[in-house]
Design a protein around this motif. Structure first.
Motif, PDB file in Angstrom:
ATOM      1  N   GLY A 162      20.827   6.422   2.376  1.00  0.00           N
ATOM      2  CA  GLY A 162      22.169   6.748   3.178  1.00  0.00           C
ATOM      3  C   GLY A 162      23.576   5.063   2.967  1.00  0.00           C
ATOM      4  N   GLY A 163      24.545   5.017   2.975  1.00  0.00           N
ATOM      5  CA  GLY A 163      25.153   3.223   2.723  1.00  0.00           C
ATOM      6  C   GLY A 163      24.774   2.952   3.904  1.00  0.00           C
ATOM      7  N   ILE A 164      25.825   1.754   4.355  1.00  0.00           N
ATOM      8  CA  ILE A 164      25.406   1.022   5.387  1.00  0.00           C
ATOM      9  C   ILE A 164      25.853   1.313   6.539  1.00  0.00           C
ATOM     10  CG2 ILE A 164      27.621  -0.258   4.372  1.00  0.00           C
ATOM     11  CD1 ILE A 164      26.609  -2.754   5.958  1.00  0.00           C
TER      12      ILE A 164
ATOM     13  N   LEU B 224      18.767   1.013  -5.663  1.00  0.00           N
ATOM     14  CA  LEU B 224      18.528   0.739  -7.294  1.00  0.00           C
ATOM     15  C   LEU B 224      17.771   2.249  -6.994  1.00  0.00           C
ATOM     16  CD1 LEU B 224      17.319   0.059  -9.548  1.00  0.00           C
ATOM     17  CD2 LEU B 224      14.977  -0.824  -8.638  1.00  0.00           C
ATOM     18  N   LEU B 225      17.649   2.890  -5.998  1.00  0.00           N
ATOM     19  CA  LEU B 225      17.049   4.602  -5.860  1.00  0.00           C
ATOM     20  C   LEU B 225      17.881   5.054  -5.412  1.00  0.00           C
ATOM     21  CD1 LEU B 225      14.723   6.049  -6.082  1.00  0.00           C
ATOM     22  CD2 LEU B 225      14.339   5.819  -3.906  1.00  0.00           C
ATOM     23  N   PHE B 226      19.459   4.718  -5.087  1.00  0.00           N
ATOM     24  CA  PHE B 226      20.187   5.836  -4.184  1.00  0.00           C
ATOM     25  C   PHE B 226      20.926   6.181  -6.146  1.00  0.00           C
ATOM     26  CE2 PHE B 226      19.248   5.394  -0.812  1.00  0.00           C
ATOM     27  CZ  PHE B 226      20.401   4.056   0.278  1.00  0.00           C
ATOM     28  N   GLU B 227      20.890   5.002  -7.494  1.00  0.00           N
ATOM     29  CA  GLU B 227      21.424   5.379  -8.521  1.00  0.00           C
ATOM     30  C   GLU B 227      20.212   6.788  -9.294  1.00  0.00           C
ATOM     31  OE1 GLU B 227      23.263   1.656  -8.347  1.00  0.00           O
ATOM     32  OE2 GLU B 227      21.648   1.623 -10.646  1.00  0.00           O
ATOM     33  N   THR B 228      19.156   6.732  -9.156  1.00  0.00           N
ATOM     34  CA  THR B 228      18.257   7.556  -9.524  1.00  0.00           C
ATOM     35  C   THR B 228      18.017   8.819  -8.851  1.00  0.00           C
ATOM     36  OG1 THR B 228      15.909   6.175  -9.351  1.00  0.00           O
ATOM     37  CG2 THR B 228      17.521   5.731 -11.387  1.00  0.00           C
TER      38      THR B 228
ATOM     39  N   ILE C 283       9.090  10.301  -4.801  1.00  0.00           N
ATOM     40  CA  ILE C 283       9.711  10.523  -3.588  1.00  0.00           C
ATOM     41  C   ILE C 283       9.191  12.382  -3.734  1.00  0.00           C
ATOM     42  CG2 ILE C 283      11.638  10.855  -2.170  1.00  0.00           C
ATOM     43  CD1 ILE C 283      10.433   8.022  -2.279  1.00  0.00           C
ATOM     44  N   ASP C 284       9.120  13.430  -2.460  1.00  0.00           N
ATOM     45  CA  ASP C 284       8.890  14.215  -2.351  1.00  0.00           C
ATOM     46  C   ASP C 284       9.978  15.579  -2.353  1.00  0.00           C
ATOM     47  OD1 ASP C 284       6.121  14.404  -3.289  1.00  0.00           O
ATOM     48  OD2 ASP C 284       5.538  13.940  -1.355  1.00  0.00           O
ATOM     49  N   HIS C 285      10.142  14.480  -1.572  1.00  0.00           N
ATOM     50  CA  HIS C 285      12.246  14.558   0.097  1.00  0.00           C
ATOM     51  C   HIS C 285      13.238  14.583   0.018  1.00  0.00           C
ATOM     52  CE1 HIS C 285      14.049  18.063   1.892  1.00  0.00           C
ATOM     53  NE2 HIS C 285      14.608  17.806   2.705  1.00  0.00           N
ATOM     54  N   VAL C 286      14.368  14.248  -0.628  1.00  0.00           N
ATOM     55  CA  VAL C 286      15.310  12.767  -0.505  1.00  0.00           C
ATOM     56  C   VAL C 286      16.566  13.740   0.399  1.00  0.00           C
ATOM     57  CG1 VAL C 286      17.048  11.924  -1.839  1.00  0.00           C
ATOM     58  CG2 VAL C 286      15.498  11.962  -2.790  1.00  0.00           C
ATOM     59  N   LEU C 287      16.638  12.715   1.806  1.00  0.00           N
ATOM     60  CA  LEU C 287      17.187  13.245   2.808  1.00  0.00           C
ATOM     61  C   LEU C 287      18.366  11.835   3.249  1.00  0.00           C
ATOM     62  CD1 LEU C 287      17.781  13.448   6.187  1.00  0.00           C
ATOM     63  CD2 LEU C 287      16.046  12.648   6.882  1.00  0.00           C
ATOM     64  N   ALA C 288      19.646  12.766   2.886  1.00  0.00           N
ATOM     65  CA  ALA C 288      20.494  11.842   3.061  1.00  0.00           C
ATOM     66  C   ALA C 288      20.959  11.537   4.345  1.00  0.00           C
ATOM     67  CB  ALA C 288      22.277  11.580   2.153  1.00  0.00           C
ATOM     68  N   VAL C 289      21.438  10.474   4.875  1.00  0.00           N
ATOM     69  CA  VAL C 289      22.435  10.307   5.994  1.00  0.00           C
ATOM     70  C   VAL C 289      23.122   9.978   5.697  1.00  0.00           C
ATOM     71  CG1 VAL C 289      21.495   9.097   8.798  1.00  0.00           C
ATOM     72  CG2 VAL C 289      19.895   9.593   7.178  1.00  0.00           C
ATOM     73  N   THR C 290      24.473  10.389   7.169  1.00  0.00           N
ATOM     74  CA  THR C 290      25.744  10.153   7.186  1.00  0.00           C
ATOM     75  C   THR C 290      25.815  10.277   8.663  1.00  0.00           C
ATOM     76  OG1 THR C 290      28.203  10.872   5.193  1.00  0.00           O
ATOM     77  CG2 THR C 290      27.049  12.781   6.565  1.00  0.00           C
ATOM     78  N   CYS C 291      27.293   9.084   8.584  1.00  0.00           N
ATOM     79  CA  CYS C 291      27.745   9.195   9.564  1.00  0.00           C
ATOM     80  C   CYS C 291      29.381  10.319   9.855  1.00  0.00           C
ATOM     81  CB  CYS C 291      28.122   7.887  10.324  1.00  0.00           C
ATOM     82  SG  CYS C 291      29.519   7.096   9.638  1.00  0.00           S
ATOM     83  N   GLY C 292      30.195  10.641   8.056  1.00  0.00           N
ATOM     84  CA  GLY C 292      30.582  11.812   8.724  1.00  0.00           C
ATOM     85  C   GLY C 292      31.698  11.592   8.021  1.00  0.00           C
ATOM     86  N   SER C 293      32.931   9.987   8.243  1.00  0.00           N
ATOM     87  CA  SER C 293      33.624   9.488   7.525  1.00  0.00           C
ATOM     88  C   SER C 293      33.683   7.846   6.891  1.00  0.00           C
ATOM     89  CB  SER C 293      34.924   9.473   8.773  1.00  0.00           C
ATOM     90  OG  SER C 293      34.839   8.517   9.789  1.00  0.00           O
ATOM     91  N   ALA C 294      34.494   7.054   6.285  1.00  0.00           N
ATOM     92  CA  ALA C 294      34.400   6.031   6.056  1.00  0.00           C
ATOM     93  C   ALA C 294      35.097   5.401   7.201  1.00  0.00           C
ATOM     94  CB  ALA C 294      35.617   6.140   4.396  1.00  0.00           C
TER      95      ALA C 294
ATOM     96  N   GLY D 239      29.906  11.017  -1.212  1.00  0.00           N
ATOM     97  CA  GLY D 239      30.160  12.340  -1.166  1.00  0.00           C
ATOM     98  C   GLY D 239      28.276  12.834  -2.771  1.00  0.00           C
ATOM     99  N   ASP D 240      28.222  11.762  -3.513  1.00  0.00           N
ATOM    100  CA  ASP D 240      27.234  11.892  -4.508  1.00  0.00           C
ATOM    101  C   ASP D 240      26.127  11.813  -4.187  1.00  0.00           C
ATOM    102  OD1 ASP D 240      29.286  11.870  -6.575  1.00  0.00           O
ATOM    103  OD2 ASP D 240      29.982  10.018  -6.494  1.00  0.00           O
ATOM    104  N   ARG D 241      26.047  10.806  -2.473  1.00  0.00           N
ATOM    105  CA  ARG D 241      24.741  10.926  -2.388  1.00  0.00           C
ATOM    106  C   ARG D 241      24.236  12.184  -1.929  1.00  0.00           C
ATOM    107  NH1 ARG D 241      25.927   7.088   0.139  1.00  0.00           N
ATOM    108  NH2 ARG D 241      25.008   4.953  -0.504  1.00  0.00           N
ATOM    109  N   LEU D 242      24.844  12.164  -1.165  1.00  0.00           N
ATOM    110  CA  LEU D 242      25.110  14.182  -0.250  1.00  0.00           C
ATOM    111  C   LEU D 242      24.813  14.909  -1.327  1.00  0.00           C
ATOM    112  CD1 LEU D 242      27.654  14.093   2.350  1.00  0.00           C
ATOM    113  CD2 LEU D 242      24.818  13.270   2.613  1.00  0.00           C
ATOM    114  N   ALA D 243      25.606  14.662  -2.244  1.00  0.00           N
ATOM    115  CA  ALA D 243      24.851  16.394  -3.792  1.00  0.00           C
ATOM    116  C   ALA D 243      23.756  15.916  -3.857  1.00  0.00           C
ATOM    117  CB  ALA D 243      26.720  15.977  -4.786  1.00  0.00           C
ATOM    118  N   ARG D 244      23.393  14.404  -4.351  1.00  0.00           N
ATOM    119  CA  ARG D 244      22.114  14.903  -5.023  1.00  0.00           C
ATOM    120  C   ARG D 244      20.923  15.021  -3.464  1.00  0.00           C
ATOM    121  NH1 ARG D 244      22.817   9.321  -8.542  1.00  0.00           N
ATOM    122  NH2 ARG D 244      25.441   9.449  -9.688  1.00  0.00           N
ATOM    123  N   ALA D 245      20.500  15.132  -2.217  1.00  0.00           N
ATOM    124  CA  ALA D 245      19.865  15.210  -1.729  1.00  0.00           C
ATOM    125  C   ALA D 245      19.558  16.142  -1.576  1.00  0.00           C
ATOM    126  CB  ALA D 245      20.461  14.534  -0.409  1.00  0.00           C
ATOM    127  N   ASP D 246      18.468  16.890  -0.898  1.00  0.00           N
ATOM    128  CA  ASP D 246      17.661  18.074  -0.716  1.00  0.00           C
ATOM    129  C   ASP D 246      18.314  18.269   0.552  1.00  0.00           C
ATOM    130  OD1 ASP D 246      16.033  18.369  -2.714  1.00  0.00           O
ATOM    131  OD2 ASP D 246      14.957  16.949  -2.181  1.00  0.00           O
TER     132      ASP D 246
END
Length: 483
Positions: free
Chosen positions: A26-28, A140-144, A154-165, A194-201
């Motif tokens: 997740g981003g900052i 670094l891991l965000f990019e891979t 990593i068995d499972h990727v969990l993305a955290v978002t706060c919904g908006s920029a 958006g890219d991060r969320l698309a790659r998450a489980d």
């Protein structure tokens, strides 16, 4: 720090399910710490925090210090021999765009491999202790993510978002030392949300004002990844008790304080009370009920089913907003109401409650509460118990897996060493048995009718896993040969 997490979870030694490695991305200011703090505090999940790893690497004697001095100069090193983060940040921000990009790449080339090595050691230690690990990952891991993440363990990727920029920016700028320019530089180096969320489980959204939603979503992920059940029953070392209709009857405490709502409305929501009070044909309380029945329900409320207090906050916030009162005053009303409900339970405590808790603790057992309700820890019972967990704390309601995971962590025992006691055959008894605990059904205040199919399922567990008693006073004798 790493060893303390592992030592905590080592008590779960026989639980083969606790071997998954989850990467949280997740981003900052997106809310990663909300999830990791919850997992660590409530479930005892050991957390590898990349930011903490960087602090160790930058400290005096840290593995990154020499390389950073060589690349960026002695001016970014403090008198104590540590990397001066403020000086390093100022140096980077003073560069033009092209120079800054190259400098960041150089810094990442130094730091990322060291953090990755720290994480690898942490994962090895955690898995050796049969622990379930959550890693807070670096860019670094965000990019891979995807295959690269799986290859790195990593068995499972969990993305955290706060919904908006906009919300992300608002949160980030509240941090000490953060500026618009510094934030822009950080965001420019981070993967698009958006890219991060698309790659998450899976995804946890922290945008809702109440953390109950994020806790619930995180608990569901834990439940989905849990592969139990535990091993065969062993020596019991802890007992968790349900509260409502186990330690006290559910309705009397609620009915005692229900009629306090108009008083609380007048105290905390004066505009609302003034609008509701003049019509003598209907009471303030009846009008509050009518408003709640008629108001549109928010989509998010479906995600708050486990948290009675959060649902009340939503309802009273809606009532307050309708009449012009403030959200924080609605929250204060709910907090007062819940405290009164908590205090009222002490009056209706079953006569056998404190004696059975004392007797079990005298046998060396840890004894606590595990409830789907929202009564807080207070009164004579609160003082007597070792731990107190509500569905709000846990992010889920029984019979789901997470409450029982939390109880095991609080009690410091494996599932097969926990006995859960309650009135509900479905929520308490079957939930505990399916998880891997033993269970005792107390029938005195139970409101459920016996269902033949359910009883047949329970009978299959046998006398060494499940027993029924009439009162709390019978619990100690029922579990004596499990000790």
């Amino acid at each position: 720090m790493r060893l303390s997490f592992v030592a905590t979870m080592a008590q779960f030694g026989t639980v083969a399910a606790l071997t998954k490695c989850v990467g949280i991305t997740g981003g900052i200011a997106m809310g990663k710490s909300t999830c990791t703090t919850f997992l660590r505090d409530i479930y005892g999940v050991p957390v590898h925090d990349a930011d903490a790893a960087v602090h160790r690497l930058y400290a005096s004697g840290g593995a990154a210090v020499a390389a950073i001095r060589d690349r960026f100069g002695a001016g970014v090193i403090s008198a104590e021999g540590a990397v001066d983060r403020a000086a390093l940040s100022a140096l980077l921000q003073a560069l033009d765009d092209a120079e800054r990009g190259a400098a960041f790449q150089a810094l990442e080339a130094i730091v990322h491999p060291l953090v990755a090595a720290d994480r690898t050691a942490f994962v090895a230690d955690a898995r050796a202790a049969r622990a379930w690990l959550v890693g807070v990952d670096i860019p670094l891991l965000f990019e891979t993510l995807g295959d690269g993440a799986r290859a790195s363990g990593i068995d499972h990727v969990l993305a955290v978002t706060c919904g908006s920029a906009a919300e992300q920016r608002r949160r980030a700028l509240k941090r000490p030392g953060m500026s618009e320019g510094k934030l822009d530089a950080i965001l420019a180096r981070q993967l698009d949300d958006g890219d991060r969320l698309a790659r998450a489980d899976s995804v946890v959204d922290t945008s809702f004002w109440d953390k109950a939603r994020a806790r619930g979503a995180t608990a569901k992920i834990l439940a989905a990844l849990w592969s139990g059940p535990a091993g065969p029953p062993g020596v019991a070392t802890a007992v968790s008790f349900d509260l409502d209709n186990t330690f006290w009857p559910t309705l009397p405490p609620l009915m005692k304080i229900r009629h306090a709502r108009p008083e609380l409305c007048e105290q905390y929501l004066p505009k609302t009370f003034k609008a509701l009070a003049p019509d003598v044909e209907a009471s303030v309380e009846a009008k509050m009920d009518a408003f709640e029945a008629a108001r549109p329900k928010l989509d998010v409320e479906a995600e708050l089913k486990h948290d009675i207090t959060a649902r009340r906050r939503v309802a009273f916030r809606a009532l307050a907003a309708h009449h012009g009162d403030a959200d924080e005053d609605a929250d204060a009303l709910v907090a007062d109401f819940v405290q009164r409900r908590t205090d009222a339970t002490d009056e209706f405590l079953e006569a056998d409650a404190l004696p059975v808790v004392a007797a079990l603790r005298a046998r060396g057992l840890r004894v606590g509460a595990l409830t789907n309700g929202n009564a807080g820890r207070a009164g004579r019972l609160g003082d007597a118990l070792d731990f107190w967990l509500t569905a709000s704390d846990v992010g889920a309601s029984k019979p789901a897996t997470p409450p029982f995971v939390a109880a095991c962590h609080a009690a410091g025992c494996a599932p097969e060493a926990l006995v859960h006691v309650g009135d509900s055959l479905h929520d308490d008894v079957l939930g505990a048995l399916d998880f891997g605990c033993r269970a005792v059904h107390v029938t005195k205040l139970a409101a459920e009718a016996d269902e033949p199919e359910l009883l047949a399922r329970l009978a299959a567990y046998g006398d060494d896993r499940f027993r029924r008693v009439a009162t709390l006073a019978d619990v100690e004798a029922a579990i004596a040969d499990w000790l």
